[in-house]
Design an enzyme around this catalytic site. Sequence first.
Site, PDB file in Angstrom:
ATOM      1  N   SER A  11     -15.296 -40.226 -30.134  1.00 26.83           N
ATOM      2  CA  SER A  11     -16.149 -40.706 -31.049  1.00 26.83           C
ATOM      3  C   SER A  11     -16.137 -40.334 -32.520  1.00 26.83           C
ATOM      4  CB  SER A  11     -17.675 -40.317 -30.736  1.00 26.83           C
ATOM      5  OG  SER A  11     -18.145 -40.707 -29.524  1.00 26.83           O
TER       6      SER A  11
HETATM    7  N1  SAH Z   1     -18.159 -38.215 -26.094  1.00 25.54           N
HETATM    8  C1  SAH Z   1     -16.708 -38.993 -25.866  1.00 25.54           C
HETATM    9  C2  SAH Z   1     -16.788 -40.456 -25.718  1.00 25.54           C
HETATM   10  C3  SAH Z   1     -15.608 -41.339 -25.119  1.00 25.54           C
HETATM   11  S1  SAH Z   1     -15.849 -42.783 -24.876  1.00 25.54           S
HETATM   12  C4  SAH Z   1     -16.044 -38.447 -27.022  1.00 25.54           C
HETATM   13  O1  SAH Z   1     -16.085 -38.215 -27.984  1.00 25.54           O
HETATM   14  O2  SAH Z   1     -14.720 -38.386 -26.576  1.00 25.54           O
HETATM   15  C5  SAH Z   1     -16.989 -43.304 -23.818  1.00 25.54           C
HETATM   16  C6  SAH Z   1     -16.492 -42.786 -22.473  1.00 25.54           C
HETATM   17  O3  SAH Z   1     -17.559 -43.112 -21.494  1.00 25.54           O
HETATM   18  C7  SAH Z   1     -15.220 -43.310 -21.974  1.00 25.54           C
HETATM   19  O4  SAH Z   1     -14.310 -42.361 -21.613  1.00 25.54           O
HETATM   20  C8  SAH Z   1     -15.746 -44.238 -20.718  1.00 25.54           C
HETATM   21  O5  SAH Z   1     -14.692 -44.110 -19.734  1.00 25.54           O
HETATM   22  C9  SAH Z   1     -16.805 -43.484 -20.180  1.00 25.54           C
HETATM   23  N2  SAH Z   1     -17.955 -44.080 -19.404  1.00 25.54           N
HETATM   24  C10 SAH Z   1     -18.169 -45.415 -19.574  1.00 25.54           C
HETATM   25  N3  SAH Z   1     -19.122 -45.889 -18.464  1.00 25.54           N
HETATM   26  C11 SAH Z   1     -19.254 -44.627 -17.827  1.00 25.54           C
HETATM   27  C12 SAH Z   1     -20.060 -44.519 -16.769  1.00 25.54           C
HETATM   28  N4  SAH Z   1     -20.697 -45.278 -16.059  1.00 25.54           N
HETATM   29  N5  SAH Z   1     -19.990 -43.026 -16.209  1.00 25.54           N
HETATM   30  C13 SAH Z   1     -19.358 -42.156 -16.719  1.00 25.54           C
HETATM   31  N6  SAH Z   1     -18.538 -42.604 -17.980  1.00 25.54           N
HETATM   32  C14 SAH Z   1     -18.391 -43.562 -18.327  1.00 25.54           C
END
Ligand code: SAH
Length: 215
Positions: A63
Amino acid sequence: MIKKSEIKKKINLILELQKNGVTNSKVLKVMEEVDRDLFVDDNLKQKSYENIALPIDCGQTISQPLIVALMTQYLDVDKSMRVLEIGTGSGYQTYILSKLVRFIYSIERYKSLSIKAYDLFKKLKVTNIFCKHNDGGLGWKEQAPFDRIIVTACAQDIPGKLIDQLSENGKMIVPIGDQYNDQLLKKITKKKGELIINDLVNVRFVPLLEGKESK
Ligand code: SAH
């Protein structure tokens, strides 16, 4: 350790966060302390301190720093709290929160992302982060209830199972909306069984998907 040439970029980033509504001194302090380049792949490290989201493995993103800082600020945490995070991704938001709360439980649906983040936390000698590879929409029943829940992927509606795992007076920060556009970050507070919902800011997250991936 962060390179000298990067320090200036980092200072500029912190100033940008302040200009854009990040006022909590504890949040600003951890944003300054944590080296974002640890969570970014080698070929993108030179962009680590730009206020932009960057690609990570499995077509996901780390993010934007401003959104990480604002979500952390809105979450309104303290050192006594147990927090659930959905969407470990790179582990950047998880690591920031680990410095401000008691325990953080983080769920990721991609196995390889979950393992990569876990290995990094081990390397960084973190002892208060617990990782799980699963569909985060199901929450983490054995560890519930949670004082705070943060969802870092966009849900279409308020995730009911997560609300069930939120403690009385607990708060959840979650982006809600379309898959890619019209997403609004919301704060949901649970009070005497009722939900108080506040709209915060427009955001752009990858979608919260059902199920988990074995890769
Ligand atoms: N806070 C993280 C954001 C990653 S993007 C960072 O800054 O790196 C969002 C993440 O949510 C992705 O890795 C995606 O695979 C995950 N995601 C999406 N749906 C999900 C679910 N149902 N359960 C767990 N993770 C999920």
